[in-house]
Design an enzyme around this catalytic site. Structure first.
Site, short mmCIF file in Angstrom:
data_model
loop_
_atom_site.label_atom_id
_atom_site.label_comp_id
_atom_site.label_asym_id
_atom_site.label_seq_id
_atom_site.Cartn_x
_atom_site.Cartn_y
_atom_site.Cartn_z
N HIS A 16 -33.55 74.92 61.92
CA HIS A 16 -32.75 75.29 62.62
C HIS A 16 -32.52 74.28 63.35
O HIS A 16 -31.54 73.69 64.83
CB HIS A 16 -33.73 75.41 63.61
CG HIS A 16 -34.36 76.97 63.26
ND1 HIS A 16 -33.31 78.29 63.16
CD2 HIS A 16 -35.20 77.60 63.23
CE1 HIS A 16 -34.29 79.35 62.15
NE2 HIS A 16 -35.55 78.67 62.56
N GLY A 26 -35.26 74.50 68.96
CA GLY A 26 -35.95 73.79 68.01
C GLY A 26 -36.28 74.78 67.02
O GLY A 26 -37.38 73.79 65.95
N GLY A 27 -36.66 75.95 67.07
CA GLY A 27 -36.70 76.50 65.94
C GLY A 27 -38.50 77.17 66.33
O GLY A 27 -39.08 77.51 65.60
N HIS A 43 -22.57 79.04 62.43
CA HIS A 43 -23.27 78.71 63.94
C HIS A 43 -21.62 77.68 65.07
O HIS A 43 -21.57 76.62 64.56
CB HIS A 43 -24.27 77.87 64.09
CG HIS A 43 -24.86 77.55 64.71
ND1 HIS A 43 -26.02 77.68 65.70
CD2 HIS A 43 -24.60 76.62 66.61
CE1 HIS A 43 -26.79 76.84 66.51
NE2 HIS A 43 -25.49 76.99 67.25
N LYS A 90 -34.02 82.12 77.64
CA LYS A 90 -33.01 82.95 76.33
C LYS A 90 -32.87 84.71 77.06
O LYS A 90 -32.04 85.13 77.22
CB LYS A 90 -33.87 82.64 75.64
CG LYS A 90 -33.60 81.70 74.84
CD LYS A 90 -34.28 82.02 73.26
CE LYS A 90 -33.91 80.75 72.09
NZ LYS A 90 -34.51 79.13 73.05
N GLU A 144 -23.25 78.10 73.20
CA GLU A 144 -23.58 78.37 71.94
C GLU A 144 -23.51 80.25 70.66
O GLU A 144 -23.87 80.73 71.42
CB GLU A 144 -24.99 78.26 71.29
CG GLU A 144 -24.92 76.12 71.34
CD GLU A 144 -26.43 76.03 70.33
OE1 GLU A 144 -26.88 76.50 70.09
OE2 GLU A 144 -26.34 74.49 70.74
N ARG A 154 -25.99 70.44 78.71
CA ARG A 154 -26.41 68.73 79.06
C ARG A 154 -25.58 68.68 78.21
O ARG A 154 -24.29 69.32 77.19
CB ARG A 154 -27.56 68.18 78.56
CG ARG A 154 -28.21 69.12 76.95
CD ARG A 154 -29.00 68.50 76.12
NE ARG A 154 -29.37 69.18 75.40
CZ ARG A 154 -29.24 69.91 74.11
NH1 ARG A 154 -28.38 68.83 73.52
NH2 ARG A 154 -29.87 70.45 72.80
#
Length: 655
Positions: free
Chosen positions: A235, A164-165, A208, A116, A275, A292
């Protein structure tokens, strides 16, 4: 060029890829762990190779075993699916070094977008809109605390690696900032092997929205519209749809252009998803790029009339993209939900066990992507997703209606699922109006219409009759109280109901519990379906019946019943029991109390890991740990006694 594709995955996505690859003339190879030896994806492929024991670290995440399986089977290409190794730069590099075509992006793009911190730096440099924050390389607490003040509150603390949070914290003020940074770093280090963090201004109640992009080896990049994935739990996406009800054509073009820019900036190849968070004022910000195929790719396929897996295979083989940007159109609407082996009534506890009956829905506009079948074991080793239920319609409301029906009509007995919870979300007026944000479940999750529905008295009576005898009239074993009246004790979950059933004539019954009564008329039944009338409404329900009890699937829910009429009460399994039992099949990852130590009610004694989650097992009473039958690393079965607590005397507790 390649001719044989190994699918480095399992279950639903493996079946999905195998079907398209075979239809295009490719030979296919499945890989499987010892726990997956009898699953559908193994039978569907032309060849299959066992890659080790059930734990993912010894099978599906083992790069060397995947490469070795490709060499043994002669596979010259690998499709990673999603999850597992699909976003692992080391795996992409290993395939390249082995001379195997990876049906995915180059290792450099995977590595960049897997961080990130680095991806956000790259996106800012490319001119892609990003959330204000801090993504510097100085990671000491002093720097992070200082930068947090600059960014302002509310604030998101995020792990740079993974997803995944995990390693993600919302901080509303600086009073507990230091503690949240410490907690996020610790969780990130444990989950991803990296404690690197970024800080971002928190955008409250956004949508989102993600853009599907595709790039080939010839420099062509397109976007195929957007998906709205705003309804999420912890999430994790729950409902996905295309197009988004919040996106018009102008916004779609601007978001699409930003997503294409993101893909071009890292020399992307293949299928990817960019996203974004969409704010209430129409501003959008880069969140991350998934390198992916996404779980929710079917909704894009339905509204664009494409096969994205076929696109992946063609691009990997060197072909140009089949469509130019001006040739891509969106028609109709599509929605998808994920059917999970979990029990919403027990705080979404993952479920394991034998699938007794799986009958996926069908009909106009309905698509089911699954990798399960009747008689298959749901094990504790993998993600609890069982299938994806998808529907298409000429507009959003038709797609929603079809999806509700498909969810309700899909029958799975043997393990609890979230299907009725999913149907309740789809029926909610806020969702129907297209107004949902990422705050949907926080705002509406406690509403009565999103809570599990208890079986009606008639449904309980129907269950009691099915449990007693499949001939539906023989009450052998019940307590007769005269005049064709019988008593039984019916168990469902933790609840027990004393029922009285009165047979007036033929198969006409009256069911009574406390002061409530319900008429019930039975008509006929086969091995899995029963036809009956309640309150003058004729209807049918599906069921499965064996030594494990009865699973009854009705429009209101799928329920598990036991006849407990002649079962002696077991006080040790009740409130304040001294036994600590496994809540499900799984792995003991931590033992926190030694034998002989004092424990308090509510104290965590052991930690059980199953289906990618950790579950604390707590003491139900005060006392001394007098017996401990497991160690860290042991595999256990559901309801297995793991530890025993000698209860403290009442005077000791009072003291």
């Amino acid at each position: 060029m390649f001719s044989k594709v190994l699918i480095a995955n399992r279950s639903e996505i493996a079946c999905r890829v195998i079907r398209t690859a075979k239809s295009m003339g490719y030979r296919t190879v499945a890989v499987y762990s010892e726990a997956d030896a009898n699953t559908p994806h193994v039978d569907l492929a032309d060849q299959a190779v066992c890659i080790g024991p059930a734990p993912v670290g010894e099978s599906y995440l083992c790069i060397e075993k995947i490469i070795d399986a490709a060499k043994k089977s002669g596979a010259d290409a690998v499709h990673p699916g999603y999850g597992f190794l699909s976003e692992n730069a080391d795996f992409a590099t290993a395939c390249k070094e082995a001379g195997i075509t990876l049906i995915g992006p180059p290792p450099e793009a995977v590595a960049l977008m897997g961080s990130k911190r680095h991806s956000k730096i790259a996106m800012e440099a490319a001119g892609v809109p990003c959330i204000p924050g801090y993504q510097g390389d100085k990671q000491d607490d002093e720097t992070l605390l200082k930068e947090a003040q600059r960014v302002g509150f509310p604030l998101m603390v995020k792990a740079s690696a993974g997803g995944g949070g995990r390693g993600m914290r919302l901080v509303t003020d600086d009073s507990d900032l230091a503690a949240q940074i410490k907690s996020a770093r610790s969780e990130a280090s444990s989950a991803f092997g990296s404690g690197e963090l970024i800080l971002e201004r928190a955008i409250l109640e956004p949508r989102h929205v993600e853009i599907q992009v595709f790039a080939d080896l010839h420099g062509n990049v397109v976007y195929l519209g957007e998906r709205d994935c705003s309804i999420q739990r912890r999430h994790q996406k729950v409902v996905e749809e295309a197009p988004s009800p919040a996106v018009d054509e102008d916004l779609r073009q601007r978001m699409g252009a930003a997503a294409v820019l993101a893909a071009k900036s890292c020399n992307y190849v293949g299928a990817g998803t960019v996203e974004f968070l969409l704010d209430t004022d129409g501003s959008f910000y880069f969140l991350e790029m998934n390198t992916r195929l996404q779980v929710e790719h079917p909704v894009t396929e339905l509204v664009t009339d494409t096969d994205l897996v076929a696109w992946q295979l063609d691009v990997a083989a060197g072909k140009p993209l089949p469509l130019k940007q001006n040739e891509i159109t969106l028609t109709g609407h599509a929605m998808e939900v994920r059917l999970y082996a979990e029990d919403p009534s027990q705080n979404f506890m993952p479920q394991t066990g034998l699938i007794q009956n799986w009958l996926p829905a069908s009909g106009e506009g309905v698509r089911i992507d699954d990798g399960i079948r009747s008689g298959q074991e749901v094990t504790p080793y993998y993600d609890p997703m069982l299938a994806k239920v998808i529907a298409y319609g000429k507009d959003r409301n038709e797609a929603r209606r079809r999806l509700i029906r498909a969810v309700e009509d899909s029958v799975l007995t043997g393990v609890h699922t979230n299907k009725n919870w999913l149907a309740a979300i789809l029926k909610h007026e806020n969702f129907a109006a297209g107004l949902s944000t990422t705050a949907f479940l926080n705002q509406f999750g406690e509403e009565e219409n999103l809570q599990p529905v208890k079986p009606s008295l008639a449904e309980q009576g129907l269950a009691a009759l099915l449990l007693r005898n499949e001939n539906l009239g023989d009450s052998k074993g019940w307590r007769s109280i005269g005049q064709n009246r019988f008593e039984c004790l019916l168990g469902s979950g933790d609840a027990k109901t004393a029922l009285t059933l009165t047979n007036s004539q033929g198969n006409q019954w009256t069911v009574t519990a406390d002061e409530e009564t319900s008429p019930l008329t039975l008509h006929n039944a086969d091995d899995c379906t029963i036809l009956y009338t309640v309150n003058n409404v004729r209807q049918s329900s599906s069921f499965s019946l064996n030594s494990d009890g009865l699973w009854l699937n009705t429009h209101s829910g799928c329920y598990h019943f036991h006849d407990q009429t002649h079962t002696p009460a077991n006080a040790e399994d009740g409130e304040g029991s001294g036994d600590i039992r496994a809540s499900m099949d799984g792995l003991i990852v931590d033992v926190l109390v030694a034998e002989g130590e004092q424990v308090s009610r509510g104290q965590t004694v052991l930690v059980l890991e199953a289906m990618k989650m950790e579950h604390p097992l707590k003491a139900a009473c005060d006392g001394t740990l007098s017996g401990l039958s497991v160690n860290s690393g042991d595999q256990v079965k559901v309801r297995q006694v793991l530890a025993t607590i000698a209860k403290a005397a009442e005077d000791e507790v009072a003291a």
